[in-house]
Design an enzyme around this catalytic site. Structure first.
Site, PDB file in Angstrom:
ATOM      1  N   ASP A 170      -2.012   5.692  -5.428  1.00 18.45           N
ATOM      2  CA  ASP A 170      -2.237   4.801  -4.286  1.00 18.45           C
ATOM      3  C   ASP A 170      -2.551   3.380  -4.728  1.00 18.45           C
ATOM      4  O   ASP A 170      -3.640   3.095  -5.218  1.00 18.45           O
ATOM      5  CB  ASP A 170      -3.384   5.353  -3.433  1.00 18.45           C
ATOM      6  CG  ASP A 170      -3.649   4.504  -2.198  1.00 18.45           C
ATOM      7  OD1 ASP A 170      -2.712   3.814  -1.741  1.00 18.45           O
ATOM      8  OD2 ASP A 170      -4.777   4.524  -1.693  1.00 18.45           O
TER       9      ASP A 170
ATOM     10  N   ASP B  71       0.827  -1.204   0.000  1.00 15.24           N
ATOM     11  CA  ASP B  71       0.000   0.000   0.000  1.00 15.24           C
ATOM     12  C   ASP B  71       0.864   1.258   0.000  1.00 15.24           C
ATOM     13  O   ASP B  71       1.482   1.586   1.011  1.00 15.24           O
ATOM     14  CB  ASP B  71      -0.909  -0.037   1.235  1.00 15.24           C
ATOM     15  CG  ASP B  71      -1.792   1.184   1.360  1.00 15.24           C
ATOM     16  OD1 ASP B  71      -2.039   1.845   0.337  1.00 15.24           O
ATOM     17  OD2 ASP B  71      -2.240   1.472   2.487  1.00 15.24           O
TER      18      ASP B  71
END
Length: 383
Positions: A276, A94
Protein backbone atom coordinates in the site's frame (compact mmCIF):
# COMPACT_ATOMS: atom_id res chain seq x y z
CA UNK A 1 4.98 22.07 -4.77
CA UNK A 2 3.42 23.71 -7.80
CA UNK A 3 6.82 23.85 -9.48
CA UNK A 4 6.49 20.09 -9.62
CA UNK A 5 3.86 20.56 -12.32
CA UNK A 6 6.63 21.47 -14.75
CA UNK A 7 8.36 18.20 -14.01
CA UNK A 8 5.12 16.29 -14.34
CA UNK A 9 4.55 17.63 -17.84
CA UNK A 10 7.12 15.19 -19.15
CA UNK A 11 6.57 13.45 -22.43
CA UNK A 12 6.40 9.68 -22.64
CA UNK A 13 9.98 8.69 -23.21
CA UNK A 14 11.32 6.58 -26.05
CA UNK A 15 11.21 3.43 -23.92
CA UNK A 16 7.41 3.58 -24.03
CA UNK A 17 6.81 4.32 -20.36
CA UNK A 18 5.69 7.47 -18.59
CA UNK A 19 7.19 8.75 -15.36
CA UNK A 20 5.52 11.01 -12.83
CA UNK A 21 7.72 12.48 -10.05
CA UNK A 22 6.56 12.37 -6.45
CA UNK A 23 7.59 14.67 -3.63
CA UNK A 24 8.02 13.42 -0.09
CA UNK A 25 6.38 15.87 2.29
CA UNK A 26 5.99 16.11 6.03
CA UNK A 27 3.40 13.74 7.46
CA UNK A 28 0.29 15.13 9.13
CA UNK A 29 1.38 13.29 12.28
CA UNK A 30 4.52 15.45 12.49
CA UNK A 31 2.69 18.66 11.60
CA UNK A 32 0.19 18.05 14.41
CA UNK A 33 3.00 17.14 16.79
CA UNK A 34 4.80 20.42 16.03
CA UNK A 35 1.59 22.39 16.56
CA UNK A 36 0.87 20.61 19.84
CA UNK A 37 -2.30 19.06 18.39
CA UNK A 38 -1.33 15.40 18.05
CA UNK A 39 -2.45 14.35 21.52
CA UNK A 40 -5.83 16.03 20.97
CA UNK A 41 -6.19 14.31 17.59
CA UNK A 42 -5.42 10.86 18.97
CA UNK A 43 -7.77 11.43 21.92
CA UNK A 44 -10.73 12.34 19.72
CA UNK A 45 -10.13 10.19 16.63
CA UNK A 46 -9.59 6.47 16.78
CA UNK A 47 -6.65 5.95 14.45
CA UNK A 48 -6.66 2.42 13.06
CA UNK A 49 -4.93 1.72 9.77
CA UNK A 50 -6.81 -1.57 9.49
CA UNK A 51 -10.12 0.21 8.92
CA UNK A 52 -8.84 1.22 5.49
CA UNK A 53 -9.15 -2.40 4.36
CA UNK A 54 -12.66 -3.70 5.16
CA UNK A 55 -12.75 -5.97 2.09
CA UNK A 56 -9.43 -7.81 2.33
CA UNK A 57 -11.19 -11.16 2.57
CA UNK A 58 -13.68 -11.88 -0.24
CA UNK A 59 -15.77 -14.33 1.78
CA UNK A 60 -17.00 -11.48 3.98
CA UNK A 61 -17.47 -8.98 1.17
CA UNK A 62 -21.07 -7.79 0.89
CA UNK A 63 -21.19 -4.19 -0.29
CA UNK A 64 -18.32 -2.53 -2.13
CA UNK A 65 -17.67 1.01 -0.93
CA UNK A 66 -14.68 3.30 -0.95
CA UNK A 67 -12.36 2.07 1.82
CA UNK A 68 -11.63 4.15 4.88
CA UNK A 69 -8.61 6.36 4.45
CA UNK A 70 -6.33 7.45 7.28
CA UNK A 71 -4.37 10.55 6.34
CA UNK A 72 -2.17 10.79 9.42
CA UNK A 73 0.84 9.12 7.81
CA UNK A 74 0.52 9.78 4.08
CA UNK A 75 3.65 11.52 2.82
CA UNK A 76 4.22 11.09 -0.95
CA UNK A 77 2.42 13.35 -3.42
CA UNK A 78 2.41 14.06 -7.13
CA UNK A 79 0.69 16.59 -9.38
CA UNK A 80 -2.09 15.86 -11.87
CA UNK A 81 -4.42 18.18 -13.76
CA UNK A 82 -8.16 18.08 -14.39
CA UNK A 83 -10.20 19.97 -16.97
CA UNK A 84 -9.67 22.25 -19.97
CA UNK A 85 -7.67 24.40 -19.44
CA UNK A 86 -5.97 22.22 -16.82
CA UNK A 87 -6.39 22.85 -13.09
CA UNK A 88 -3.51 21.36 -11.05
CA UNK A 89 -3.91 19.23 -7.92
CA UNK A 90 -1.51 17.50 -5.58
CA UNK A 91 -2.69 13.94 -4.93
CA UNK A 92 -1.58 10.83 -3.10
CA UNK A 93 -1.19 7.89 -5.50
CA UNK A 94 -2.80 5.25 -3.32
CA UNK A 95 -2.69 1.54 -4.22
CA UNK A 96 -5.04 0.89 -1.28
CA UNK A 97 -8.08 2.61 -2.85
CA UNK A 98 -9.55 3.04 -6.33
CA UNK A 99 -11.29 6.42 -6.69
CA UNK A 100 -10.01 9.85 -7.71
CA UNK A 101 -11.33 12.82 -5.78
CA UNK A 102 -10.35 16.46 -5.26
CA UNK A 103 -11.98 19.41 -3.43
CA UNK A 104 -14.70 21.40 -5.18
CA UNK A 105 -15.28 25.15 -5.12
CA UNK A 106 -18.72 24.24 -3.74
CA UNK A 107 -17.06 23.05 -0.53
CA UNK A 108 -17.00 25.59 2.30
CA UNK A 109 -15.19 23.38 4.84
CA UNK A 110 -11.93 24.90 6.11
CA UNK A 111 -10.10 21.81 4.82
CA UNK A 112 -11.28 22.58 1.28
CA UNK A 113 -10.59 26.29 1.55
CA UNK A 114 -6.95 25.61 2.46
CA UNK A 115 -6.37 23.53 -0.68
CA UNK A 116 -6.72 23.75 -4.44
CA UNK A 117 -10.38 23.41 -5.43
CA UNK A 118 -11.77 22.32 -8.79
CA UNK A 119 -14.03 24.84 -10.50
CA UNK A 120 -16.29 23.07 -13.02
CA UNK A 121 -17.40 26.37 -14.58
CA UNK A 122 -13.82 27.04 -15.68
CA UNK A 123 -13.49 23.78 -17.61
CA UNK A 124 -14.96 23.57 -21.11
CA UNK A 125 -14.86 19.76 -21.02
CA UNK A 126 -16.56 19.21 -17.64
CA UNK A 127 -19.82 17.24 -17.49
CA UNK A 128 -21.97 16.81 -14.40
CA UNK A 129 -23.44 13.37 -13.67
CA UNK A 130 -25.90 14.34 -10.93
CA UNK A 131 -24.47 11.49 -8.88
CA UNK A 132 -23.49 11.79 -5.20
CA UNK A 133 -20.45 10.21 -3.58
CA UNK A 134 -19.62 9.52 0.07
CA UNK A 135 -16.14 8.49 1.16
CA UNK A 136 -15.71 7.32 4.74
CA UNK A 137 -12.85 8.41 6.97
CA UNK A 138 -11.86 7.60 10.52
CA UNK A 139 -12.69 11.24 11.29
CA UNK A 140 -16.04 11.40 9.48
CA UNK A 141 -17.49 11.33 5.98
CA UNK A 142 -16.36 13.20 2.90
CA UNK A 143 -19.49 14.11 0.95
CA UNK A 144 -19.39 15.08 -2.67
CA UNK A 145 -20.63 14.72 -6.21
CA UNK A 146 -19.34 12.87 -9.27
CA UNK A 147 -18.19 14.75 -12.35
CA UNK A 148 -16.62 13.77 -15.65
CA UNK A 149 -13.68 15.53 -17.28
CA UNK A 150 -10.23 15.15 -18.80
CA UNK A 151 -7.62 14.00 -16.30
CA UNK A 152 -3.94 14.35 -17.20
CA UNK A 153 -1.31 12.31 -15.37
CA UNK A 154 2.17 13.26 -16.61
CA UNK A 155 1.76 13.02 -20.41
CA UNK A 156 -1.20 10.61 -20.22
CA UNK A 157 -4.53 12.26 -21.03
CA UNK A 158 -7.65 10.40 -19.92
CA UNK A 159 -10.44 12.28 -21.69
CA UNK A 160 -13.49 10.67 -20.08
CA UNK A 161 -12.79 10.19 -16.37
CA UNK A 162 -15.37 10.11 -13.58
CA UNK A 163 -14.05 11.61 -10.35
CA UNK A 164 -15.27 12.82 -6.99
CA UNK A 165 -15.68 16.50 -6.10
CA UNK A 166 -15.81 16.94 -2.34
CA UNK A 167 -18.44 19.36 -1.06
CA UNK A 168 -17.73 18.67 2.62
CA UNK A 169 -14.57 17.39 4.30
CA UNK A 170 -14.66 16.30 7.95
CA UNK A 171 -12.54 17.48 10.83
CA UNK A 172 -10.36 20.50 11.43
CA UNK A 173 -7.22 18.43 11.01
CA UNK A 174 -7.72 18.01 7.26
CA UNK A 175 -6.70 21.66 7.01
CA UNK A 176 -3.09 20.64 7.60
CA UNK A 177 -2.64 17.80 5.09
CA UNK A 178 -0.23 18.61 2.29
CA UNK A 179 -2.23 17.04 -0.53
CA UNK A 180 -5.46 18.11 -2.19
CA UNK A 181 -6.93 14.71 -2.99
CA UNK A 182 -6.43 11.00 -3.64
CA UNK A 183 -5.85 9.06 -6.86
CA UNK A 184 -6.57 5.39 -6.19
CA UNK A 185 -4.61 2.69 -8.03
CA UNK A 186 -6.39 -0.35 -6.61
CA UNK A 187 -8.63 -2.78 -8.50
CA UNK A 188 -12.01 -1.64 -9.92
CA UNK A 189 -13.89 -3.79 -7.39
CA UNK A 190 -12.97 -1.27 -4.68
CA UNK A 191 -14.26 1.77 -6.54
CA UNK A 192 -17.35 3.50 -5.15
CA UNK A 193 -20.47 3.43 -7.34
CA UNK A 194 -18.81 1.32 -10.02
CA UNK A 195 -16.63 4.20 -11.22
CA UNK A 196 -13.84 3.07 -13.55
CA UNK A 197 -10.49 3.97 -11.92
CA UNK A 198 -8.00 6.24 -13.67
CA UNK A 199 -5.51 3.43 -14.32
CA UNK A 200 -8.19 1.22 -15.90
CA UNK A 201 -9.25 4.05 -18.19
CA UNK A 202 -5.61 4.48 -19.24
CA UNK A 203 -5.55 0.79 -20.16
CA UNK A 204 -8.94 0.90 -21.91
CA UNK A 205 -7.82 3.88 -23.99
CA UNK A 206 -4.55 2.11 -24.96
CA UNK A 207 -2.43 4.82 -23.35
CA UNK A 208 0.07 2.41 -21.78
CA UNK A 209 2.79 0.22 -23.25
CA UNK A 210 2.03 -2.47 -20.66
CA UNK A 211 -0.86 -3.03 -18.26
CA UNK A 212 1.20 -2.29 -15.16
CA UNK A 213 2.75 0.49 -13.12
CA UNK A 214 5.67 0.57 -10.72
CA UNK A 215 6.73 2.69 -7.76
CA UNK A 216 10.09 3.88 -6.45
CA UNK A 217 10.07 5.76 -3.14
CA UNK A 218 13.11 7.73 -1.99
CA UNK A 219 13.89 8.78 1.57
CA UNK A 220 14.76 12.22 0.19
CA UNK A 221 12.22 15.02 -0.45
CA UNK A 222 12.65 14.59 -4.22
CA UNK A 223 13.48 11.60 -6.41
CA UNK A 224 10.46 9.33 -5.93
CA UNK A 225 8.61 8.17 -9.03
CA UNK A 226 5.49 6.42 -10.29
CA UNK A 227 6.19 4.72 -13.61
CA UNK A 228 3.12 4.02 -15.77
CA UNK A 229 3.22 1.32 -18.43
CA UNK A 230 6.58 -0.21 -17.60
CA UNK A 231 9.48 -0.99 -15.31
CA UNK A 232 12.47 1.32 -14.83
CA UNK A 233 15.54 -0.82 -14.18
CA UNK A 234 17.54 2.19 -12.98
CA UNK A 235 15.61 2.09 -9.70
CA UNK A 236 16.58 -1.41 -8.55
CA UNK A 237 19.33 -4.01 -8.55
CA UNK A 238 19.16 -7.77 -9.00
CA UNK A 239 16.21 -9.77 -10.23
CA UNK A 240 12.47 -9.19 -9.83
CA UNK A 241 10.56 -11.69 -7.69
CA UNK A 242 6.92 -12.11 -8.69
CA UNK A 243 4.13 -12.86 -6.21
CA UNK A 244 0.55 -13.68 -7.30
CA UNK A 245 -2.23 -11.40 -6.11
CA UNK A 246 -4.33 -13.44 -3.69
CA UNK A 247 -7.42 -11.23 -3.88
CA UNK A 248 -8.10 -8.85 -6.75
CA UNK A 249 -9.30 -5.83 -4.81
CA UNK A 250 -6.30 -4.50 -2.99
CA UNK A 251 -2.81 -5.40 -4.14
CA UNK A 252 -3.00 -8.29 -1.71
CA UNK A 253 -0.51 -11.17 -1.49
CA UNK A 254 0.19 -14.18 0.72
CA UNK A 255 3.07 -13.88 3.19
CA UNK A 256 4.82 -16.88 4.79
CA UNK A 257 6.16 -15.45 8.04
CA UNK A 258 8.05 -12.60 9.75
CA UNK A 259 11.46 -13.19 11.33
CA UNK A 260 13.49 -11.15 13.84
CA UNK A 261 16.87 -12.33 15.14
CA UNK A 262 16.46 -15.59 13.18
CA UNK A 263 13.29 -16.36 15.13
CA UNK A 264 9.84 -16.56 13.57
CA UNK A 265 7.98 -13.88 15.48
CA UNK A 266 4.74 -13.27 13.55
CA UNK A 267 2.58 -14.63 10.72
CA UNK A 268 3.79 -18.11 11.73
CA UNK A 269 1.04 -19.97 9.87
CA UNK A 270 1.04 -17.64 6.89
CA UNK A 271 -1.00 -14.47 6.52
CA UNK A 272 -2.28 -11.92 4.04
CA UNK A 273 -0.47 -8.66 3.25
CA UNK A 274 -1.36 -5.59 1.21
CA UNK A 275 1.27 -3.53 -0.62
CA UNK A 276 0.00 0.00 0.00
CA UNK A 277 1.60 3.23 -1.22
CA UNK A 278 -1.02 5.20 0.71
CA UNK A 279 0.24 4.06 4.13
CA UNK A 280 3.68 5.09 5.29
CA UNK A 281 3.98 2.48 8.04
CA UNK A 282 4.01 -1.30 8.37
CA UNK A 283 0.88 -2.40 10.20
CA UNK A 284 -0.32 -5.73 11.51
CA UNK A 285 -2.36 -7.47 14.23
CA UNK A 286 -1.74 -5.88 17.62
CA UNK A 287 -0.25 -8.93 19.35
CA UNK A 288 2.20 -9.54 16.50
CA UNK A 289 3.20 -5.88 16.30
CA UNK A 290 3.76 -5.78 20.06
CA UNK A 291 6.07 -8.79 19.75
CA UNK A 292 8.04 -7.03 17.00
CA UNK A 293 8.28 -3.82 19.03
CA UNK A 294 9.63 -5.79 21.96
CA UNK A 295 12.11 -7.69 19.78
CA UNK A 296 13.57 -4.49 18.30
CA UNK A 297 13.63 -2.66 21.64
CA UNK A 298 10.87 -0.11 21.04
CA UNK A 299 8.94 1.43 23.95
CA UNK A 300 5.45 2.91 23.95
CA UNK A 301 5.02 6.63 24.67
CA UNK A 302 2.05 8.66 25.93
CA UNK A 303 0.65 8.99 22.39
CA UNK A 304 0.54 5.22 21.96
CA UNK A 305 3.43 5.44 19.51
CA UNK A 306 6.62 3.42 19.88
CA UNK A 307 10.04 5.04 20.14
CA UNK A 308 13.60 3.76 20.19
CA UNK A 309 16.92 5.16 21.35
CA UNK A 310 18.40 6.85 18.29
CA UNK A 311 21.92 5.82 19.30
CA UNK A 312 20.92 2.14 19.22
CA UNK A 313 19.59 2.02 15.65
CA UNK A 314 22.74 0.62 14.01
CA UNK A 315 22.69 -2.29 16.46
CA UNK A 316 19.00 -3.08 16.05
CA UNK A 317 17.98 -6.21 14.11
CA UNK A 318 16.45 -6.45 10.65
CA UNK A 319 12.77 -7.34 10.44
CA UNK A 320 12.52 -9.99 7.72
CA UNK A 321 9.33 -10.55 5.73
CA UNK A 322 9.24 -13.98 4.06
CA UNK A 323 7.13 -13.97 0.89
CA UNK A 324 7.01 -16.85 -1.56
CA UNK A 325 9.92 -18.48 0.25
CA UNK A 326 12.14 -15.42 -0.28
CA UNK A 327 13.38 -13.25 2.57
CA UNK A 328 12.89 -9.47 2.35
CA UNK A 329 14.88 -7.88 5.19
CA UNK A 330 13.99 -4.35 6.29
CA UNK A 331 16.85 -2.80 8.32
CA UNK A 332 16.41 -0.59 11.37
CA UNK A 333 17.50 2.49 9.41
CA UNK A 334 14.44 1.88 7.21
CA UNK A 335 11.86 1.12 9.93
CA UNK A 336 12.83 3.99 12.24
CA UNK A 337 12.55 7.71 11.71
CA UNK A 338 13.55 10.76 13.73
CA UNK A 339 10.51 12.88 14.55
CA UNK A 340 12.26 16.25 14.60
CA UNK A 341 12.31 16.42 18.39
CA UNK A 342 15.35 14.22 18.93
CA UNK A 343 13.33 11.02 19.29
CA UNK A 344 13.38 8.10 16.88
CA UNK A 345 10.06 6.41 16.21
CA UNK A 346 9.33 2.84 15.22
CA UNK A 347 7.33 2.57 12.00
CA UNK A 348 5.37 -0.51 13.08
CA UNK A 349 1.73 0.18 13.90
CA UNK A 350 -1.04 -1.87 15.52
CA UNK A 351 -4.09 -2.63 13.40
CA UNK A 352 -7.45 -4.21 14.13
CA UNK A 353 -7.37 -6.02 10.79
CA UNK A 354 -6.22 -9.62 10.61
CA UNK A 355 -3.72 -8.85 7.88
CA UNK A 356 -0.50 -6.95 7.25
CA UNK A 357 -0.09 -3.64 5.48
CA UNK A 358 3.31 -3.16 3.88
CA UNK A 359 3.43 0.58 3.35
CA UNK A 360 6.11 3.05 2.33
CA UNK A 361 8.59 1.73 4.92
CA UNK A 362 8.69 -1.52 2.93
CA UNK A 363 8.36 0.03 -0.54
CA UNK A 364 11.34 2.33 0.05
CA UNK A 365 13.46 -0.82 0.41
CA UNK A 366 11.81 -2.79 -2.42
CA UNK A 367 10.90 -1.33 -5.80
CA UNK A 368 7.32 -2.46 -6.31
CA UNK A 369 5.65 -3.42 -9.59
CA UNK A 370 1.87 -3.70 -9.83
CA UNK A 371 1.11 -5.95 -12.80
CA UNK A 372 -2.60 -5.98 -13.64
CA UNK A 373 -2.16 -8.00 -16.85
CA UNK A 374 -0.91 -10.97 -14.83
CA UNK A 375 -2.43 -10.12 -11.43
CA UNK A 376 0.89 -10.17 -9.64
CA UNK A 377 3.23 -7.95 -7.64
CA UNK A 378 6.94 -7.72 -8.42
CA UNK A 379 9.54 -6.86 -5.79
CA UNK A 380 13.20 -5.99 -6.36
CA UNK A 381 15.87 -4.42 -4.14
CA UNK A 382 15.61 -0.65 -4.56
CA UNK A 383 18.76 1.38 -5.14
Amino acid sequence: MRSLALLCAVLALSDGITRLPLERGKKLREILREKGLLHHFLQHHRYDIGTKFPHAFPDVLTVVTEPLLNTLDMEYYGTISIGTPPQDFTVVFDTGSSNLWVPSVSCTSPACQSHQMFNPSQSSTYKSTGQNLSIHYGTGDMEGTVGCDTVTVASLMDTNQLFGLSTSEPGQFFVYVKFDGILGLGYPSLAADGITPVFDNMVNESLLEQNLFSVYLSREPMGSMVVFGGIDESYFTGSINWIPVSYQGYWQISMDSIIVNKQEIACSSGCQAIIDTGTSLVAGPASDINDIQSAVGANQNTYGEYSVNCSHILAMPDVVFVIGGIQYPVPALAYTEQNGQGTCMSSFQNSSADLWILGDVFIRVYYSIFDRANNRVGLAKAI
